[in-house]
Design an enzyme around this catalytic site. Structure first.
Site, PDB file in Angstrom:
ATOM      1  N   TYR A   8       0.744  -1.827  -0.006  1.00 42.34           N
ATOM      2  CA  TYR A   8      -0.093   0.431  -0.281  1.00 42.34           C
ATOM      3  C   TYR A   8       1.445   1.469   0.281  1.00 42.34           C
ATOM      4  O   TYR A   8       0.872   1.896  -0.711  1.00 42.34           O
ATOM      5  CB  TYR A   8      -0.710   0.154   1.228  1.00 42.34           C
ATOM      6  N   ALA A   9       2.082   1.184   1.116  1.00 46.89           N
ATOM      7  CA  ALA A   9       2.894   2.397   1.181  1.00 46.89           C
ATOM      8  C   ALA A   9       3.540   2.830  -0.263  1.00 46.89           C
ATOM      9  O   ALA A   9       3.545   3.724  -1.254  1.00 46.89           O
ATOM     10  CB  ALA A   9       3.843   2.191   2.452  1.00 46.89           C
TER      11      ALA A   9
END
Length: 240
Positions: A152-153
């Site tokens: 996600y990051a």
């Protein structure tokens, strides 16, 4: 299809939370609004009753992304703003393979904005100096990473970089900026203990609600000079 819309604001992921609040905000300002949604929540019915054009779209495939772009092009010849709000929050270690987690995060946070920016470029250009906008919604984790949400990051960091590249490509006709929030509002089922832990992570110790995002977005759309920047909305969380 009827009369074409006049410079609508296009919001991906407009059926819930910040995307939904943005849709209602712009409708209240008498803008035409187009939103994408994946799941038809009751809020979509309300949006349609209020005047929004709501298009079901599946961004899990490139074909679904481009089908949404075609649906937008069938309804308007010009876009005032393209707001990339659609998002997912998958973590590693949830039973899904790391490869699948990475694929899903890159698909929604990178493929969708990248392909839509190109597909709708012709509807954003040609309106004058700084007359249209693209806004990428990233995340405060872009700066610090996340041990529990690695893919996600990384995908949000890629979207942050797309902000600068598209700003260079589309200037001076189109401004391209990013908004990087942390906690803006809680989910209804978040328990009090979790809420307090989350609040303690920022200096300001509140969940400010959608208005913080709306106010910033109004500024960015009004500006004729700001482009290629990322704006943190994190309550000083990076200083904790």
């Amino acid at each position: 299809m009827g009369k074409k819309l006049d410079r609508p604001i296009v919001i991906t992921g407009g059926g819930r939370r910040i995307g939904l609040a943005l849709a209602h905000h712009f409708l209240a300002q008498h803008h035409d609004v187009i939103v994408s949604y994946r799941t038809r929540y009751p809020a979509i019915d309300v949006l349609e009753e209020t005047g929004a054009i709501c298009i079901q779209a599946d961004f899990c495939t490139d074909e679904g992304i481009l089908a949404f772009a075609d649906a937008v092009k069938s309804r308007t010849d010009r876009i005032r703003a393209l707001l990339h709000n659609a998002s997912a929050w998958q973590s590693e270690g949830n039973g899904m393979s790391p490869a699948k987690v990475l694929h899903e995060m890159m698909q929604i946070h990178v493929h969708a904005p990248y392909l839509l920016n190109f597909a709708l470029e012709g509807l954003l250009r040609g309106q004058g100096h700084a007359a249209a906008d693209i806004i990428h919604f990233t995340d405060y984790v872009v700066e610090r990473g996340s041990e529990k949400h690695i893919a996600y990051a990384a995908s949000k960091a890629a979207l942050d970089n797309l902000t600068r590249s598209f700003a260079r490509k589309l200037a001076p006709e189109v401004k391209v900026n990013a908004i990087a929030p942390s906690l803006i509002l809680f989910n209804e089922n978040d328990d009090p203990e979790y809420r307090q832990r989350a609040l303690n992570k920022s200096l300001m110790k509140i969940a400010p609600g959608e208005k913080e995002i709306i106010d910033l977005l109004d500024y960015l759309l009004t500006s004729c000079f700001v482009t290629g920047r990322s704006f943190a909305v994190d309550g000083g969380r990076q200083l904790r």
